[in-house]
Design an enzyme around this catalytic site. Structure first.
Site, short mmCIF file in Angstrom:
data_model
loop_
_atom_site.label_atom_id
_atom_site.label_comp_id
_atom_site.label_asym_id
_atom_site.label_seq_id
_atom_site.Cartn_x
_atom_site.Cartn_y
_atom_site.Cartn_z
N ASN A 52 0.84 -1.20 0.00
CA ASN A 52 0.00 0.00 0.00
C ASN A 52 0.88 1.25 0.00
O ASN A 52 1.98 1.27 0.54
CB ASN A 52 -0.99 0.00 1.16
CG ASN A 52 -0.35 -0.27 2.52
OD1 ASN A 52 0.64 -0.97 2.62
ND2 ASN A 52 -0.93 0.29 3.56
N GLU A 54 0.32 5.24 0.81
CA GLU A 54 -0.60 6.26 1.30
C GLU A 54 -0.18 7.65 0.83
O GLU A 54 0.87 7.82 0.21
CB GLU A 54 -0.68 6.18 2.83
CG GLU A 54 -1.24 4.83 3.27
CD GLU A 54 -1.44 4.69 4.76
OE1 GLU A 54 -0.94 5.53 5.53
OE2 GLU A 54 -2.11 3.71 5.14
N CYS A 63 -4.26 0.76 -2.25
CA CYS A 63 -4.10 -0.51 -1.53
C CYS A 63 -3.03 -1.37 -2.19
O CYS A 63 -2.73 -1.22 -3.39
CB CYS A 63 -5.41 -1.28 -1.53
SG CYS A 63 -6.68 -0.62 -0.43
N GLU A 65 -3.28 -4.48 -3.02
CA GLU A 65 -3.86 -5.29 -4.09
C GLU A 65 -3.97 -4.49 -5.38
O GLU A 65 -3.74 -5.02 -6.48
CB GLU A 65 -5.25 -5.80 -3.69
CG GLU A 65 -5.26 -6.70 -2.47
CD GLU A 65 -5.51 -5.93 -1.17
OE1 GLU A 65 -4.97 -4.81 -1.04
OE2 GLU A 65 -6.20 -6.45 -0.30
N CYS A 99 -11.08 -3.46 -3.35
CA CYS A 99 -10.11 -4.41 -3.92
C CYS A 99 -10.77 -5.73 -4.30
O CYS A 99 -10.33 -6.40 -5.23
CB CYS A 99 -8.95 -4.62 -2.95
SG CYS A 99 -7.83 -3.20 -2.96
N1 THU Z 1 -5.20 -1.61 2.75
C1 THU Z 1 -4.72 -2.39 1.75
O1 THU Z 1 -3.62 -2.14 1.22
N2 THU Z 1 -5.48 -3.43 1.32
C2 THU Z 1 -6.69 -3.76 1.84
O2 THU Z 1 -7.38 -4.62 1.30
C3 THU Z 1 -7.15 -3.11 3.07
C4 THU Z 1 -6.49 -1.81 3.39
C5 THU Z 1 -4.40 -0.46 3.20
C6 THU Z 1 -4.98 0.87 2.79
C7 THU Z 1 -4.39 1.79 3.83
O3 THU Z 1 -3.11 2.20 3.37
C8 THU Z 1 -4.21 0.91 5.04
O4 THU Z 1 -4.31 -0.43 4.60
C9 THU Z 1 -5.26 1.14 6.12
O5 THU Z 1 -6.54 1.07 5.61
#
Ligand code: THU
Length: 145
Positions: A52, A54, A63, A65, A99
């Site tokens: 991920n 941010e 995310c 995925e 996702c």
């Molecule tokens: N996140 C993912 O990368 N994949 C998911 O399926 C759930 C959430 C990340 C997004 C964000 O950077 C952090 O987790 C908290 O939500």
């Protein structure tokens, strides 16, 4: 990696786990501090992994995925055989709703989705189990050229 959940050899779960764990450590998550890694095995046998990423403008974050899917498409693949995600914490961390839809675009109803913690696989789902009665490319057949 411990074997908390059985998995067929063709899903190459130990390899996916190591790929996801490697990229999880590179997650850019200074706001949530929730590092996620995702690895995709394609029907052609390739593995794509991403974390991920941010952003200070929170909704712009992506995310793990989503990143792995982008890498898969850029790599010339479009058929997902299995997905594995890894995150920290005590809970089973499943893919977010957005996702699930992203994965569904390139999956079959029986595509396996493994949810891992640091110690190994905690749960396995099918695509249809995570996103039942889903909307997909077939729904647009005949509507788009
Ligand atoms: N996140 C993912 O990368 N994949 C998911 O399926 C759930 C959430 C990340 C997004 C964000 O950077 C952090 O987790 C908290 O939500």
């Amino acid at each position: 990696m411990s074997d908390l959940v059985s998995h067929p050899a063709e899903h190459r779960v130990p390899e996916l786990f190591e790929a996801a764990r490697a990229v999880q450590s590179r997650a850019y998550a200074p706001y949530s501090h929730f590092n996620v890694g995702a690895a995709i095995l394609t029907a052609t046998g390739h593995v794509y992994a991403c974390c991920n990423v941010e952003n200070a403008a929170y909704p712009v974050s992506t995310c793990a995925e989503a990143g792995a899917i982008s890498m898969m498409i850029a790599g010339g693949d479009d058929s997902i055989a299995a997905v594995l995600t890894i995150c920290d914490g005590d809970e089973v961390g499943t893919c977010c709703g957005g996702c699930r839809q992203r994965i569904r675009e390139f999956s079959s109803p029986t595509t396996a989705i493994y949810a891992c913690g640091p110690e190994g696989v905690r749960a396995v789902f099918t695509m249809d189990g995570l996103l039942p009665v889903s909307f997909g490319p077939d729904n647009l057949r005949g509507f788009v050229q």
